[in-house]
Design an enzyme around this catalytic site. Structure first.
Site, PDB file in Angstrom:
ATOM      1  N   SER A 232      40.880  -7.622 -34.070  1.00  0.00           N
ATOM      2  CA  SER A 232      41.475  -8.951 -33.999  1.00  0.00           C
ATOM      3  C   SER A 232      42.988  -8.781 -34.044  1.00  0.00           C
ATOM      4  O   SER A 232      43.491  -7.660 -34.140  1.00  0.00           O
ATOM      5  CB  SER A 232      41.023  -9.795 -35.185  1.00  0.00           C
ATOM      6  OG  SER A 232      41.681  -9.344 -36.357  1.00  0.00           O
ATOM      7  N   LYS A 233      43.667  -9.900 -34.019  1.00  0.00           N
ATOM      8  CA  LYS A 233      45.135  -9.873 -34.029  1.00  0.00           C
ATOM      9  C   LYS A 233      45.707  -9.155 -35.254  1.00  0.00           C
ATOM     10  O   LYS A 233      46.841  -8.698 -35.229  1.00  0.00           O
ATOM     11  CB  LYS A 233      45.672 -11.302 -33.991  1.00  0.00           C
ATOM     12  CG  LYS A 233      45.775 -11.833 -32.581  1.00  0.00           C
ATOM     13  CD  LYS A 233      46.721 -13.010 -32.535  1.00  0.00           C
ATOM     14  CE  LYS A 233      46.776 -13.580 -31.137  1.00  0.00           C
ATOM     15  NZ  LYS A 233      47.010 -15.016 -31.153  1.00  0.00           N
ATOM     16  N   ARG A 234      44.905  -9.101 -36.300  1.00  0.00           N
ATOM     17  CA  ARG A 234      45.383  -8.404 -37.501  1.00  0.00           C
ATOM     18  C   ARG A 234      45.698  -6.941 -37.216  1.00  0.00           C
ATOM     19  O   ARG A 234      46.507  -6.314 -37.880  1.00  0.00           O
ATOM     20  CB  ARG A 234      44.303  -8.437 -38.595  1.00  0.00           C
ATOM     21  CG  ARG A 234      44.164  -9.731 -39.326  1.00  0.00           C
ATOM     22  CD  ARG A 234      43.277  -9.559 -40.559  1.00  0.00           C
ATOM     23  NE  ARG A 234      41.987  -8.946 -40.243  1.00  0.00           N
ATOM     24  CZ  ARG A 234      41.612  -7.750 -40.657  1.00  0.00           C
ATOM     25  NH1 ARG A 234      42.428  -7.023 -41.390  1.00  0.00           N
ATOM     26  NH2 ARG A 234      40.419  -7.265 -40.331  1.00  0.00           N
ATOM     27  N   HIS A 235      44.994  -6.382 -36.218  1.00  0.00           N
ATOM     28  CA  HIS A 235      45.168  -4.959 -35.917  1.00  0.00           C
ATOM     29  C   HIS A 235      46.328  -4.699 -34.962  1.00  0.00           C
ATOM     30  O   HIS A 235      46.709  -3.565 -34.735  1.00  0.00           O
ATOM     31  CB  HIS A 235      43.890  -4.395 -35.298  1.00  0.00           C
ATOM     32  CG  HIS A 235      42.715  -4.469 -36.220  1.00  0.00           C
ATOM     33  ND1 HIS A 235      41.739  -5.432 -36.097  1.00  0.00           N
ATOM     34  CD2 HIS A 235      42.372  -3.712 -37.284  1.00  0.00           C
ATOM     35  CE1 HIS A 235      40.837  -5.250 -37.051  1.00  0.00           C
ATOM     36  NE2 HIS A 235      41.196  -4.222 -37.783  1.00  0.00           N
TER      37      HIS A 235
END
Ligand code: GLU
Length: 466
Positions: A232-235
């Site tokens: 996800s965008k967290r990565h």
């Protein structure tokens, strides 16, 4: 005939997981001489945006995944869109109501006050009530299917509640529309992300209720980040538009995404030549980890090995995509191709290629500060440049060989050391001290441009020495 579909919801930009799903569908269609269909699942009116739809279609075009069918009716164009098919869904909901397989559920202040497949008039058009239609789950039914990647999957319907198929705003939900569309569009294989396995039992119940033939299913493994949580965008950035802006090549992206789940037996290939080898049986059940470094490496390899013609076209497209002012002109095709050829060994992306080579394309560049300090300001610089201008002007045949000789001659004049000679010329013609090979750079720029640039550098050095 094999017919598959990619069915994105336009609630965000195309991301790597979505494109991997599209690609595997495309591979499968291509391999079996089938059809690859795009269906925009835009019934969530609050979250769906035209901007996302356009961007998803544009990125699919950019990477080279062409779809086969399009709607061609007045006022409609492009792929299928669920928002344009609401009447179709309505007919099937009515059929289920008539056959007592679905029913109205009337709520007042969040409490169910009425349930039946006929709706009394008093509830209609009255804002005090919220009306949905629910699908009746037959508790004794076993639902199971054979997933082409994961094998037999069985579900227990005992724990499955009746579920909403038409929202109170009159719009059917995904689990319903997907069945109607896959049936009407004669989809033979539903190839989609593993996250949809949990939706499959509800869909199977609807297939059965409507006596539709059930397609084959293949659920693709998850894509994870390095910490093993779903990517996800967290990565980091996950949208295809981001990678496009960063200067990744479509072929490299598709090459790398192919490896996320497919055991393709090699690391570097052209998706366009690889599809014959694609088998769903070679797709892993296990999740794969998205590796940004490997994607970058894959990009570097393609940038260096793909045909110059291809890299030239995609480089041009990239420049137009990201830059407001394009300093390059298609009229200079031969020149630009030569610049790419001598630069691409030293960079990993089109963005780096541009930064590395942009001074080839204009005489008006700034000199790097350390070049000015270390070379231009030196007392020997003026003499060296004057000699260089003389020597290069005298050259009749402007070949790499002669350029090499000229530089060696200049070094032997003992104006300064050999390294200073090379770096001074390099910086004078390209503004910086890291460039493609010097002989090749001079050759590609050509005599006229080289002399103009040497003269400019000479003038500049005179100005700054006071
Ligand atoms: N619209 C769904 C999604 O974007 C796809 C559903 C499917 O492939 O069945 O996740």
């Amino acid at each position: 005939m094999v017919r598959v579909r990619f069915a994105p919801s336009p609630t965000g930009y195309l991301h790597v997981g979505g494109l991997r799903t599209a690609l595997f569908n495309w591979y499968f269609a291509k391999k079996h001489n089938g059809r690859f269909i795009i269906r925009i699942e835009d019934t969530d009116f609050e979250r769906s945006k035209k901007e996302y739809e356009e961007s998803i279609l544009e990125e699919l075009r950019w990477v080279g995944l062409d779809y086969d069918e399009s709607v061609d009716k007045p006022g409609q164009y492009g792929p299928y869109r669920q928002s344009e098919r609401l009447n179709i869904y309505k007919n099937y909901i009515e059929k289920l109501l008539n056959e007592n397989k679905a029913y109205y559920s009337v709520l007042k202040d969040d409490e169910t006050i009425f349930e039946d497949n006929n709706l009394p008039c008093k509830y209609k058009n009255n804002n005090d009530f919220s009306i949905v239609i629910k699908f009746k789950v037959n508790k004794n039914e076993e639902v199971s299917f054979t997933d082409l990647i994961r094998g037999d999957i069985k579900f227990d319907t005992k724990n499955l509640e009746d579920f909403v198929i038409l929202r109170s705003n009159g719009i059917p939900i995904y689990n319903f529309t997907v069945v109607i569309d896959d049936y009407l569009m004669k989809i033979s294989h539903v190839i989609r992300g593993e996250d949809h396995i949990s939706n499959t039992p509800k869909q199977l119940l609807i297939y059965n209720a409507l006596s539709f033939e059930v397609p084959k299913f293949a659920h693709l493994p998850l894509i994870l980040g390095e910490d093993k949580a779903p990517l996800s965008k967290r990565h980091g950035e996950v949208s295809i538009t981001y990678f496009r802006k960063e200067g990744y090549l479509p072929k490299a992206i598709l090459n790398y995404l192919s490896l996320l789940g497919w055991n393709a037996n090699e690391q570097i290939f052209d998706y366009n030549q690889k599809y014959q080898e694609f088998e769903l049986t070679n797709v892993s059940k296990n999740p794969s980890v998205f590796d940004y470094n490997k994607l970058l490496w894959t990009n570097e390899v393609h940038l260096r090995k793909d045909s110059l013609e291809e890299i030239y076209n995609i480089f041009f497209e990239w420049i137009n995509f990201v830059l407001i002012e394009n300093k390059l002109s298609k009229e200079d095709e031969k020149f630009i191709k030569q610049v790419i050829e001598i630069s691409r060994e030293k960079v990993q992306t089109l963005k780096q290629l541009y930064e590395f080579s942009e001074n080839f394309f204009t005489d008006n560049f700034d000199y790097q500060e350390d070049f000015v300090a270390k070379f231009m300001k030196k007392t020997w610089f003026e003499k060296l440049l004057k000699n260089a201008i003389d020597e290069f002007s005298k050259l009749e045949e402007f070949t790499v060989e002669n350029i090499e000789k000229t530089l060696k001659n200049l070094s032997s004049l003992n104006i300064t050391g050999r390294k200073n000679v090379y770096q001074s010329i390099r910086g004078s013609i390209l503004g910086k001290t890291v460039t493609p090979g010097l002989y090749e750079s001079i050759f590609v720029l050509g005599k006229e441009r080289v002399i103009i640039r040497l003269k400019k550098a000479l003038e500049y050095s005179k100005k700054i020495s006071f």
